[in-house]
Design a protein around this motif. Structure first.
Motif, PDB file in Angstrom:
ATOM      1  N   TYR A   1      -1.738 -16.074   0.321  1.00 28.83           N
ATOM      2  CA  TYR A   1      -2.422 -16.249   1.490  1.00 28.83           C
ATOM      3  C   TYR A   1      -1.437 -17.028   2.068  1.00 28.83           C
ATOM      4  CZ  TYR A   1      -5.188 -18.487  -1.626  1.00 28.83           C
ATOM      5  OH  TYR A   1      -5.940 -19.433  -2.905  1.00 28.83           O
TER       6      TYR A   1
ATOM      7  N   HIS B   1      -2.700 -12.976   7.655  1.00 27.95           N
ATOM      8  CA  HIS B   1      -3.762 -13.404   7.379  1.00 27.95           C
ATOM      9  C   HIS B   1      -4.911 -12.846   8.721  1.00 27.95           C
ATOM     10  CE1 HIS B   1      -7.746 -15.363   5.748  1.00 27.95           C
ATOM     11  NE2 HIS B   1      -7.171 -15.972   4.492  1.00 27.95           N
TER      12      HIS B   1
ATOM     13  N   ASP C   1      -7.437  -9.578   8.143  1.00 30.89           N
ATOM     14  CA  ASP C   1      -8.961  -9.960   7.580  1.00 30.89           C
ATOM     15  C   ASP C   1      -9.906  -8.646   9.029  1.00 30.89           C
ATOM     16  OD1 ASP C   1      -9.461 -11.621   6.354  1.00 30.89           O
ATOM     17  OD2 ASP C   1      -9.604 -13.201   7.799  1.00 30.89           O
TER      18      ASP C   1
ATOM     19  N   THR D   1      -4.760  -5.559   0.068  1.00 28.49           N
ATOM     20  CA  THR D   1      -5.165  -6.899   1.165  1.00 28.49           C
ATOM     21  C   THR D   1      -6.104  -7.515   0.888  1.00 28.49           C
ATOM     22  OG1 THR D   1      -4.890  -5.199   2.897  1.00 28.49           O
ATOM     23  CG2 THR D   1      -5.977  -6.900   3.693  1.00 28.49           C
ATOM     24  N   THR D   2      -6.892  -7.000  -0.169  1.00 25.90           N
ATOM     25  CA  THR D   2      -7.636  -7.562  -1.663  1.00 25.90           C
ATOM     26  C   THR D   2      -6.696  -8.657  -2.404  1.00 25.90           C
ATOM     27  OG1 THR D   2      -8.509  -5.866  -3.138  1.00 25.90           O
ATOM     28  CG2 THR D   2      -9.793  -5.869  -0.999  1.00 25.90           C
TER      29      THR D   2
ATOM     30  N   LEU E   1      -6.065 -11.879  -0.129  1.00 26.53           N
ATOM     31  CA  LEU E   1      -7.025 -12.454   0.271  1.00 26.53           C
ATOM     32  C   LEU E   1      -6.990 -13.274  -0.745  1.00 26.53           C
ATOM     33  CD1 LEU E   1      -8.760 -10.802   2.618  1.00 26.53           C
ATOM     34  CD2 LEU E   1      -7.122 -12.208   3.233  1.00 26.53           C
TER      35      LEU E   1
ATOM     36  N   THR F   1      -9.319 -11.976  -2.940  1.00 27.19           N
ATOM     37  CA  THR F   1     -11.124 -11.654  -3.571  1.00 27.19           C
ATOM     38  C   THR F   1     -10.697 -11.067  -4.931  1.00 27.19           C
ATOM     39  OG1 THR F   1     -10.897  -9.784  -2.391  1.00 27.19           O
ATOM     40  CG2 THR F   1     -11.761 -11.820  -1.270  1.00 27.19           C
TER      41      THR F   1
END
Length: 361
Positions: free
Chosen positions: A73, A80, A84, A202-203, A206, A208
């Motif tokens: 990121y 970003h 999201d 994407t996770t 980010l 996460t």
């Protein structure tokens, strides 16, 4: 006097349902073929390999930490904002509502509950399998990691496997599973694969989820999709049970054994998807099967015979059990009396119309 039939909103829905086709005969229930069994076994072996690799703090855990320190990121911050929104395609609440709305429309069109029940069974399997592994292993996510190089297991977390990824595989994959044609199934399979891969990546971007979380989430969702044919008898049994309960409630409504308020609330549900109509209340006039012509008075028949015309019966208004809208002959507040001019005025008007408008003497 012109009469217009008034249809309530519920009656319009019934009329629409009566025109809808029944369940198409070409819909086939997926079966557990040999090819599917091989894929299921291979995916399960891959699932176990990832779990063992994390438990033993192998090279996969080192890869997790390397990607975390790389911080994607920060490398591509321009992505970003877009990612999201993209990650929402893996959240269980919004995706379940969207897919359930589409499958509910299909259930209404095809007069079957199988699409909705299949979605419910798949989501139940997803919650049980993924949730139990999450709570059992208790892994912490990258943002809450405490020891560099550690697998962060049994620390009270709930990050392994990735729920976003597994939910994307199941929620969007169920559309391909329930597709009615081979071409549609292939196209939707590709779309669901792209969406689930994008959500998983994407996770990781980010921060996460670990990379191993995403790999296990893909495997967990694919296992559920491959095992669904084993639950088809359960789905068919639930559908048959629901329809049997609906028929039993219909009989109770027809017999009048339910309280009137309860019966009034159940009528829309019991009438949806079929041609059943609630019984008429006691004392209500029965609708006429066909309108009969009114008898011609003797004076009208004699006058018609003297003038050489045939006396025709005046057709009566269509009789129906539904209310009718009657157009009044006179608006409120209009003066009383006939709106036609007097006989002398009509004769004068006729002579004035026969006189030439211009020229002549």
């Amino acid at each position: 006097m012109r009469t217009d039939q008034i249809l309530t909103r519920l009656e319009r829905v019934f009329a629409r349902l009566d025109r809808e086709p029944e369940r198409p005969a070409h819909l086939q229930t997926p079966r557990m073929s040999r090819h599917r069994v091989v894929l299921l076994g291979s995916t399960f072996a891959f699932y176990l390999a990832i779990v063992v690799a994390v438990l033993t703090t192998s090279w996969l855990v080192r890869l997790d930490w390397q990607v975390m320190f790389f911080r994607p990121y920060e490398q591509w911050p321009q992505l970003h904002a877009f990612l999201d929104y993209l990650v929402v395609l893996g959240q269980r609440g919004p995706t379940a509502v969207m897919v359930a709305a589409w499958l509910g429309w299909r259930s209404w069109r095809q007069h079957t509950l199988r699409p909705l029940i299949t979605l419910g069974v798949a989501l139940l399997l997803l919650n049980v399998t993924v949730g139990s592994v999450k709570l059992g292993l208790g892994r912490l996510g990258p943002h809450y990691a405490t020891t560099i190089g550690s697998a962060e297991l049994f620390a009270g977390g709930d990050i392994f496997p990735s729920g976003h990824t597994a939910n994307a595989v199941v929620t969007w994959g169920i559309l391909a599973y329930l597709a009615s044609t081979v071409t549609t199934r292939r196209v939707l399979s590709i779309v669901s694969a792209v969406v689930s891969l994008s959500v998983g990546a994407t996770t990781v971007y980010l921060g996460t989820h670990w990379v191993s979380d995403v790999l296990l989430g893909w495997s967990a969702g694919l296992l559920i999709m491959l095992a669904l044919p084993w639950f088809e008898p359960l789905i068919a049994g639930v559908e048959a049970w629901v329809f049997a309960k609906r028929e039993a409630m219909r009989r109770r409504v027809e017999a009048g054994t339910l309280p009137a308020p309860v019966a009034a609330m159940l009528v829309p549900l019991l009438s949806a998807g079929g041609k059943w109509r609630p019984p008429a209340p006691a004392g209500a006039p029965a609708p006429a099967a066909a309108a009969t012509p009114a008898p011609v008075p003797a004076q009208t028949a004699a006058a018609a015979a003297a003038t050489g015309h045939t006396a025709l019966a005046r057709p009566t208004a269509h009789l129906s059990g539904r209310p009718h809208l009657v157009r009044p002959e006179r608006l409120p507040g209009a003066p009383a009396g006939s709106r036609r001019p007097a006989h002398g005025d009509r004769a004068g008007a006729a002579r004035a119309a026969a006189r030439p408008a211009a020229g002549g003497s």
